[in-house]
Write a protein that holds these residues in place. Structure first.
Motif, PDB file in Angstrom:
ATOM      1  N   SER A 168       0.834  -1.206   0.000  1.00  0.00           N
ATOM      2  CA  SER A 168       0.000   0.000   0.000  1.00  0.00           C
ATOM      3  C   SER A 168       0.870   1.258   0.000  1.00  0.00           C
ATOM      4  CB  SER A 168      -0.975   0.003   1.183  1.00  0.00           C
ATOM      5  OG  SER A 168      -1.836  -1.111   1.115  1.00  0.00           O
ATOM      6  N   MET A 169       2.023   1.153  -0.640  1.00  0.00           N
ATOM      7  CA  MET A 169       2.985   2.239  -0.812  1.00  0.00           C
ATOM      8  C   MET A 169       3.592   2.714   0.501  1.00  0.00           C
ATOM      9  SD  MET A 169       3.398   2.390  -3.993  1.00  0.00           S
ATOM     10  CE  MET A 169       4.508   3.788  -4.032  1.00  0.00           C
ATOM     11  N   GLN A 170       3.506   1.906   1.539  1.00  0.00           N
ATOM     12  CA  GLN A 170       4.294   2.156   2.740  1.00  0.00           C
ATOM     13  C   GLN A 170       5.692   1.568   2.552  1.00  0.00           C
ATOM     14  OE1 GLN A 170       1.351   0.473   5.744  1.00  0.00           O
ATOM     15  NE2 GLN A 170       2.014   2.327   6.807  1.00  0.00           N
ATOM     16  N   VAL A 171       6.635   2.046   3.344  1.00  0.00           N
ATOM     17  CA  VAL A 171       7.992   1.524   3.310  1.00  0.00           C
ATOM     18  C   VAL A 171       8.094   0.389   4.325  1.00  0.00           C
ATOM     19  CG1 VAL A 171      10.431   2.028   3.685  1.00  0.00           C
ATOM     20  CG2 VAL A 171       8.955   3.745   2.634  1.00  0.00           C
ATOM     21  N   ALA A 172       8.257  -0.825   3.826  1.00  0.00           N
ATOM     22  CA  ALA A 172       8.428  -1.981   4.713  1.00  0.00           C
ATOM     23  C   ALA A 172       9.919  -2.208   4.935  1.00  0.00           C
ATOM     24  CB  ALA A 172       7.785  -3.221   4.116  1.00  0.00           C
ATOM     25  N   THR A 173      10.315  -2.228   6.190  1.00  0.00           N
ATOM     26  CA  THR A 173      11.721  -2.410   6.539  1.00  0.00           C
ATOM     27  C   THR A 173      12.024  -3.822   7.033  1.00  0.00           C
ATOM     28  OG1 THR A 173      11.335  -1.625   8.796  1.00  0.00           O
ATOM     29  CG2 THR A 173      11.988   0.021   7.153  1.00  0.00           C
ATOM     30  N   GLY A 174      11.021  -4.684   7.099  1.00  0.00           N
ATOM     31  CA  GLY A 174      11.303  -6.016   7.615  1.00  0.00           C
ATOM     32  C   GLY A 174      10.264  -7.046   7.240  1.00  0.00           C
ATOM     33  N   HIS A 175      10.713  -8.296   7.202  1.00  0.00           N
ATOM     34  CA  HIS A 175       9.836  -9.459   7.149  1.00  0.00           C
ATOM     35  C   HIS A 175      10.618 -10.653   7.678  1.00  0.00           C
ATOM     36  CE1 HIS A 175      11.855 -11.303   3.670  1.00  0.00           C
ATOM     37  NE2 HIS A 175      11.783 -10.143   3.043  1.00  0.00           N
ATOM     38  N   LYS A 176       9.911 -11.712   8.017  1.00  0.00           N
ATOM     39  CA  LYS A 176      10.554 -12.902   8.557  1.00  0.00           C
ATOM     40  C   LYS A 176      11.238 -13.709   7.450  1.00  0.00           C
ATOM     41  CE  LYS A 176       7.029 -13.326  12.187  1.00  0.00           C
ATOM     42  NZ  LYS A 176       5.911 -14.137  12.720  1.00  0.00           N
ATOM     43  N   GLY A 177      12.249 -14.472   7.843  1.00  0.00           N
ATOM     44  CA  GLY A 177      12.820 -15.461   6.942  1.00  0.00           C
ATOM     45  C   GLY A 177      12.008 -16.737   7.002  1.00  0.00           C
ATOM     46  N   LYS A 178      12.255 -17.631   6.041  1.00  0.00           N
ATOM     47  CA  LYS A 178      11.478 -18.869   5.963  1.00  0.00           C
ATOM     48  C   LYS A 178      12.371 -20.024   5.556  1.00  0.00           C
ATOM     49  CE  LYS A 178       7.864 -21.116   3.206  1.00  0.00           C
ATOM     50  NZ  LYS A 178       6.891 -20.962   2.099  1.00  0.00           N
ATOM     51  N   ALA A 179      12.075 -21.195   6.096  1.00  0.00           N
ATOM     52  CA  ALA A 179      12.721 -22.435   5.664  1.00  0.00           C
ATOM     53  C   ALA A 179      11.658 -23.511   5.522  1.00  0.00           C
ATOM     54  CB  ALA A 179      13.781 -22.883   6.664  1.00  0.00           C
ATOM     55  N   ALA A 180      11.806 -24.347   4.493  1.00  0.00           N
ATOM     56  CA  ALA A 180      10.893 -25.463   4.248  1.00  0.00           C
ATOM     57  C   ALA A 180      11.669 -26.765   4.384  1.00  0.00           C
ATOM     58  CB  ALA A 180      10.270 -25.351   2.861  1.00  0.00           C
ATOM     59  N   LEU A 181      11.124 -27.714   5.158  1.00  0.00           N
ATOM     60  CA  LEU A 181      11.781 -28.987   5.433  1.00  0.00           C
ATOM     61  C   LEU A 181      10.878 -30.141   5.028  1.00  0.00           C
ATOM     62  CD1 LEU A 181      12.917 -28.218   9.114  1.00  0.00           C
ATOM     63  CD2 LEU A 181      14.247 -27.812   7.047  1.00  0.00           C
ATOM     64  N   ARG A 182      11.486 -31.244   4.648  1.00  0.00           N
ATOM     65  CA  ARG A 182      10.770 -32.504   4.481  1.00  0.00           C
ATOM     66  C   ARG A 182      11.255 -33.437   5.603  1.00  0.00           C
ATOM     67  NH1 ARG A 182       8.763 -35.552   0.257  1.00  0.00           N
ATOM     68  NH2 ARG A 182       7.576 -33.649  -0.185  1.00  0.00           N
ATOM     69  N   VAL A 183      10.333 -33.880   6.436  1.00  0.00           N
ATOM     70  CA  VAL A 183      10.638 -34.789   7.540  1.00  0.00           C
ATOM     71  C   VAL A 183      10.036 -36.143   7.203  1.00  0.00           C
ATOM     72  CG1 VAL A 183      10.318 -35.253   9.995  1.00  0.00           C
ATOM     73  CG2 VAL A 183      10.694 -32.903   9.204  1.00  0.00           C
ATOM     74  N   ILE A 345       8.563  -1.621  -1.155  1.00  0.00           N
ATOM     75  CA  ILE A 345       7.522  -0.611  -1.403  1.00  0.00           C
ATOM     76  C   ILE A 345       6.811  -0.994  -2.695  1.00  0.00           C
ATOM     77  CG2 ILE A 345       6.939   1.833  -1.629  1.00  0.00           C
ATOM     78  CD1 ILE A 345       9.832   2.508  -0.815  1.00  0.00           C
ATOM     79  N   GLY A 346       5.501  -1.066  -2.648  1.00  0.00           N
ATOM     80  CA  GLY A 346       4.778  -1.345  -3.881  1.00  0.00           C
ATOM     81  C   GLY A 346       3.302  -1.065  -3.754  1.00  0.00           C
ATOM     82  N   PRO A 347       2.607  -0.952  -4.890  1.00  0.00           N
ATOM     83  CA  PRO A 347       1.173  -0.689  -4.870  1.00  0.00           C
ATOM     84  C   PRO A 347       0.374  -1.954  -4.597  1.00  0.00           C
ATOM     85  CG  PRO A 347       1.924  -0.906  -7.132  1.00  0.00           C
ATOM     86  CD  PRO A 347       3.151  -1.021  -6.261  1.00  0.00           C
ATOM     87  N   GLY A 348      -0.763  -1.775  -3.957  1.00  0.00           N
ATOM     88  CA  GLY A 348      -1.655  -2.902  -3.714  1.00  0.00           C
ATOM     89  C   GLY A 348      -1.557  -3.415  -2.301  1.00  0.00           C
ATOM     90  N   ASP A 349      -2.487  -4.319  -1.985  1.00  0.00           N
ATOM     91  CA  ASP A 349      -2.578  -4.890  -0.645  1.00  0.00           C
ATOM     92  C   ASP A 349      -2.612  -6.409  -0.755  1.00  0.00           C
ATOM     93  OD1 ASP A 349      -3.185  -4.687   2.315  1.00  0.00           O
ATOM     94  OD2 ASP A 349      -4.943  -5.786   1.623  1.00  0.00           O
ATOM     95  N   MET A 350      -1.610  -7.067  -0.178  1.00  0.00           N
ATOM     96  CA  MET A 350      -1.515  -8.518  -0.296  1.00  0.00           C
ATOM     97  C   MET A 350      -2.709  -9.209   0.369  1.00  0.00           C
ATOM     98  SD  MET A 350       0.556 -10.730  -1.711  1.00  0.00           S
ATOM     99  CE  MET A 350       2.308 -10.353  -1.656  1.00  0.00           C
ATOM    100  N   ALA A 351      -3.159  -8.691   1.497  1.00  0.00           N
ATOM    101  CA  ALA A 351      -4.241  -9.355   2.226  1.00  0.00           C
ATOM    102  C   ALA A 351      -5.536  -9.365   1.432  1.00  0.00           C
ATOM    103  CB  ALA A 351      -4.449  -8.667   3.573  1.00  0.00           C
ATOM    104  N   SER A 352      -5.836  -8.282   0.728  1.00  0.00           N
ATOM    105  CA  SER A 352      -7.120  -8.209   0.033  1.00  0.00           C
ATOM    106  C   SER A 352      -7.069  -8.809  -1.370  1.00  0.00           C
ATOM    107  CB  SER A 352      -7.592  -6.751  -0.061  1.00  0.00           C
ATOM    108  OG  SER A 352      -6.676  -5.966  -0.804  1.00  0.00           O
ATOM    109  N   ASP A 353      -5.887  -8.819  -2.003  1.00  0.00           N
ATOM    110  CA  ASP A 353      -5.833  -9.240  -3.404  1.00  0.00           C
ATOM    111  C   ASP A 353      -4.795 -10.299  -3.719  1.00  0.00           C
ATOM    112  OD1 ASP A 353      -7.732  -7.656  -5.174  1.00  0.00           O
ATOM    113  OD2 ASP A 353      -6.853  -6.063  -3.966  1.00  0.00           O
ATOM    114  N   GLY A 354      -3.752 -10.416  -2.932  1.00  0.00           N
ATOM    115  CA  GLY A 354      -2.685 -11.328  -3.282  1.00  0.00           C
ATOM    116  C   GLY A 354      -3.141 -12.778  -3.359  1.00  0.00           C
ATOM    117  N   HIS A 355      -2.865 -13.448  -4.486  1.00  0.00           N
ATOM    118  CA  HIS A 355      -3.107 -14.883  -4.680  1.00  0.00           C
ATOM    119  C   HIS A 355      -4.594 -15.232  -4.735  1.00  0.00           C
ATOM    120  CE1 HIS A 355       1.121 -15.969  -2.853  1.00  0.00           C
ATOM    121  NE2 HIS A 355       1.173 -14.953  -3.719  1.00  0.00           N
ATOM    122  N   LYS A 356      -5.459 -14.248  -4.881  1.00  0.00           N
ATOM    123  CA  LYS A 356      -6.897 -14.499  -4.846  1.00  0.00           C
ATOM    124  C   LYS A 356      -7.498 -14.469  -6.255  1.00  0.00           C
ATOM    125  CE  LYS A 356      -7.752 -12.810  -0.158  1.00  0.00           C
ATOM    126  NZ  LYS A 356      -8.600 -11.936   0.680  1.00  0.00           N
TER     127      LYS A 356
END
Length: 384
Positions: A168-183, A345-356
């Protein structure tokens, strides 16, 4: 509202390329490369290992340190199983919004960046403008990881990288990292009439799941970052596959598991906890093979210092909408790991439109992105 004519023309063309991650993106890459080269950019194509896909790095202006790098990915998520009321791979303009797969995530930003590239190519710049365009972001930032050995040889030292995921054109300074495992939990095959004589791999997996639930409770009591809606690291089991028939004791059960971690909680610490659980649970079944833990994919988190002057500059460029952190992953951590200040920084909102289905992007948001691009062009043409 800013005149969006050229940006919408480019977005119309980008959406028409059905660049679902499982398929090639080369038709789109060919088109974008032609656009950038016609605008006067020096373009490097970076191939995927199997050469079915590619990314681009493009630069114009003086070949010196500094300048701005804009980052975007070309792939989109599938439409399988979704009910669309508009064509997913054609841009539908309904006045205040445009619809189509990828409009928000994240071809809208890419269209705006390419429109800027055309303007920049016709303007003498005092600092360089570069674009990093990747593939396979939607399957765990795989493409940028494959591109990085070559990309880090050509990217230089920009003042900042702006990754254009929807904020939504805010400046995001952080997000979590991710790892995917097969157990993989092992047991012993046998006739179900004699089930107590054998180790049931599903039972082993159930014990493992119970321990993972306890690990989540432990993580919830660990380090917090209140900027996130879920302020702690998380662990999640997404899929379980085991057993071949009801009358056969299962000899193998596979679990697909992910964890998302705060930058302050290193990935190797959580992975070690999971591996310790596997040893402990497997040790209770000495007659069965050990539980196997395999890393499938990982990407780094982002934690840019919000007090950096370049972050304040980015906020000014974006329209002074404030700072945030986002719950989803991006490619930003790869650039930050090169020592380059990086924000999202980018246009749009992931919660309302992303992947939908019926994914949409507000024209007002796209206009705000174009204004940011105009501000960036102004900064690149001003004398230091």
């Amino acid at each position: 509202m800013t005149d969006l004519t050229r940006t919408l023309q480019i977005l119309d063309r980008l959406v028409a390329f059905p660049t679902v991650s499982r398929d090639s993106n080369l038709d789109l890459i060919d088109w974008v490369q032609d656009l950038l080269q016609n605008a006067g950019f020096e373009v490097t194509r970076i191939w995927s290992p199997d050469r079915t896909k590619a990314g681009l790095f493009a630069q114009t202006g003086p070949m010196v340190d500094g300048g701005i790098c804009l980052s975007a990915h070309t792939d989109v998520v599938p439409i399988d199983g979704q009910i669309w009321t508009r064509p997913p791979f054609a841009l539908t303009d309904e006045g205040t919004h445009v619809f189509g797969r990828g409009t928000t995530d994240m071809k809208g930003f890419l269209a705006s960046a390419l429109a800027l590239a055309e303007r920049a190519g016709a303007t003498p710049l005092s600092s360089p403008l570069s674009l990093s365009i990747s593939y396979d972001e939607e399957i765990g930032c795989v493409g940028i990881g494959q591109m990085m050995p070559e990309l880090k040889q050509v990217i230089g030292k920009p003042r900042i990288v702006i990754v254009g995921e929807p904020t939504s054109m805010q400046v995001a300074t952080g997000h979590k990292g991710k790892a995917a495992l097969r157990v993989t939990c092992h047991g012993q095959a046998g006739h179900s009439a004699l089930a107590p004589r054998f180790v049931n791999a599903i039972h082993v997996a159930a014990d493992f799941v119970h321990e993972i639930v306890a690990l989540q409770g432990k993580l919830a009591l660990g380090p917090h970052d209140e900027a996130y809606s879920i302020p702690y690291s998380t662990v999640h089991i997404g899929e379980i596959h085991g057993g071949r028939a009801l009358n056969i004791v299962p000899e193998s059960t596979a679990l697909d598991i992910e964890f998302r971690h705060l930058v302050g909680t290193p990935a190797h610490e959580i992975q070690r906890e999971i591996e310790d659980i596997a040893k402990r649970v497997g040790g209770a079944y000495p007659s069965a093979p050990a539980i196997a833990v395999e890393m499938r994919n990982a990407y780094p988190g982002l934690n840019t210092d919000p007090s950096l002057p370049i972050v304040n500059w980015a906020d000014e460029m974006a329209g002074a909408n404030g700072l945030t952190k986002v719950p989803f992953g991006t490619e930003a951590g790869f650039f930050a790991n090169l020592g380059i200040p990086t924000v999202v920084i980018g246009p749009g909102d992931m919660a309302s439109d992303g992947h939908k289905p019926d994914e949409a992007l507000s024209k007002a948001e796209l206009s705000a992105c174009d204004r940011m691009m105009d501000n960036i062009l102004g900064a690149l043409t001003s004398k230091p």
